[in-house]
Design an enzyme around this catalytic site. Sequence first.
Site, PDB file in Angstrom:
ATOM      1  N   LYS A 175       0.871  -1.181   0.000  1.00 38.82           N
ATOM      2  CA  LYS A 175       0.000   0.000   0.000  1.00 38.82           C
ATOM      3  C   LYS A 175       0.911   1.234   0.000  1.00 38.82           C
ATOM      4  O   LYS A 175       0.775   2.141   0.834  1.00 38.82           O
ATOM      5  CB  LYS A 175      -0.895  -0.063   1.255  1.00 38.82           C
ATOM      6  CG  LYS A 175      -2.102   0.820   1.205  1.00 38.82           C
ATOM      7  CD  LYS A 175      -3.172   0.384   0.237  1.00 38.82           C
ATOM      8  CE  LYS A 175      -4.298   1.404   0.246  1.00 38.82           C
ATOM      9  NZ  LYS A 175      -5.260   1.202  -0.849  1.00 38.82           N
ATOM     10  N   ASP A 208      -5.372  -4.045  -0.955  1.00 41.25           N
ATOM     11  CA  ASP A 208      -6.845  -4.133  -0.910  1.00 41.25           C
ATOM     12  C   ASP A 208      -7.377  -4.765  -2.198  1.00 41.25           C
ATOM     13  O   ASP A 208      -8.268  -5.620  -2.180  1.00 41.25           O
ATOM     14  CB  ASP A 208      -7.493  -2.762  -0.634  1.00 41.25           C
ATOM     15  CG  ASP A 208      -6.839  -1.615  -1.386  1.00 41.25           C
ATOM     16  OD1 ASP A 208      -5.848  -1.854  -2.107  1.00 41.25           O
ATOM     17  OD2 ASP A 208      -7.317  -0.466  -1.257  1.00 41.25           O
ATOM     18  N   ASP A 232      -0.734 -11.662   7.361  1.00 43.36           N
ATOM     19  CA  ASP A 232      -1.535 -12.360   8.358  1.00 43.36           C
ATOM     20  C   ASP A 232      -2.977 -12.460   7.866  1.00 43.36           C
ATOM     21  O   ASP A 232      -3.608 -13.522   7.901  1.00 43.36           O
ATOM     22  CB  ASP A 232      -1.453 -11.564   9.671  1.00 43.36           C
ATOM     23  CG  ASP A 232      -2.031 -12.325  10.846  1.00 43.36           C
ATOM     24  OD1 ASP A 232      -2.246 -13.546  10.711  1.00 43.36           O
ATOM     25  OD2 ASP A 232      -2.259 -11.702  11.894  1.00 43.36           O
ATOM     26  N   ASP A 236      -5.022 -16.073   5.926  1.00 43.14           N
ATOM     27  CA  ASP A 236      -6.246 -16.715   6.426  1.00 43.14           C
ATOM     28  C   ASP A 236      -7.355 -16.651   5.378  1.00 43.14           C
ATOM     29  O   ASP A 236      -8.109 -17.606   5.187  1.00 43.14           O
ATOM     30  CB  ASP A 236      -6.738 -16.033   7.713  1.00 43.14           C
ATOM     31  CG  ASP A 236      -6.158 -16.693   8.954  1.00 43.14           C
ATOM     32  OD1 ASP A 236      -5.103 -17.346   8.825  1.00 43.14           O
ATOM     33  OD2 ASP A 236      -6.749 -16.556  10.039  1.00 43.14           O
TER      34      ASP A 236
END
Length: 336
Positions: A175, A208, A232, A236
Amino acid sequence: MNSKFSVIYGDGIGPEVITSALEVYEALNEKFNVGLEYIVVDAGLSAYKKYGTNLPEQSINAISETCCLLKGPTTTLEEPGSELGVPVKIRKRFDLFANIRPVKSLPGVKSLYSDLDILIVRENTEGMYSGAEYMINKDVSIGVRVATRAGAERVFRVAFREAEKRRRQVTLGHKANVLKATDMLYKQVFYEVSREFELVKASEMHIDALAMNLILKPQQFDVIVTENLFGDIISDEASALVGGLGLSPSANIGERFAMFEPVHGSAPDIAGKGIANPIAAVLSLKMLLEWAGAQKAASSLESAVRSTLSEGRALTPDLGGSATTKDLTKEIIKNI
Ligand code: ATP
């Protein structure tokens, strides 16, 4: 390479799934003469009850004398002032700077996609998780996001080396348009390191957009590399694409040592019932064998897991069956 690995059984379902992985290891060792011995090391809640710490010094010393560690899930106490969890302590002590999570579709498993093979490499020591958090007063807190050239270089090299063994494509999730110091540094270093790997295509995506594309068009990714917090979250997210916790292995890699563990926790709700899915632990063993250079045994193990799942004769309840951990383990061993 040291010819011994260490084992932590862990808490909750840890002993059940790690016992499975070790039974599978014995079968592989018999067939492929892998030649690695293992030692069992005390850590987690059982160690805490005996020694007042979840990772006693003698365990750290024993682990230090091995090439790598197969670790079951350990319970981390969430009380104020309680000590760090076992995996965090081990990551810090052995400087395991790259977290690696394969995201691979498995046959016969209900999932959003059946054709994925992605590898997520997450920086494991810097970013928002470097521990630099402060209370300014009782109503205001700040956290410092750390990004260093050295930290970026070493994790990017791991990502590019992994891509060389795969479809030769690395995507940086970042980002830098907002985080103009930290992520801009990571982005610059990413392209510098990419020049060392001419055969690998380097590309980038805002994190994003990457999170969205993981859901919409995940087949476009080969290796994804990103900093700690972003990694992280997206790892997931990605493991949910291929069937979830009971199937996801992981590796934490350093320059000279590595730890392999299932992604799932100690699952206290099913502990002791004999129904935990051992595949995440077994696939963590597969990653350990690759790290230790036992490629043939690792490939055979992966094929055995895939055959077991597609035959569907012994599936644990989380996979829609009624088999026990032991039944599923036996099937995997039969298929080796
Ligand atoms: P911890 O605090 O140790 O992380 P947790 O319960 O918060 O434990 P998990 O242990 O990851 O988190 O478990 C989340 C859910 O997934 C639970 O319902 C658990 O039973 C299930 N689960 C996790 N691992 C497995 C597994 N190997 N086999 C079957 N179900 C599992």
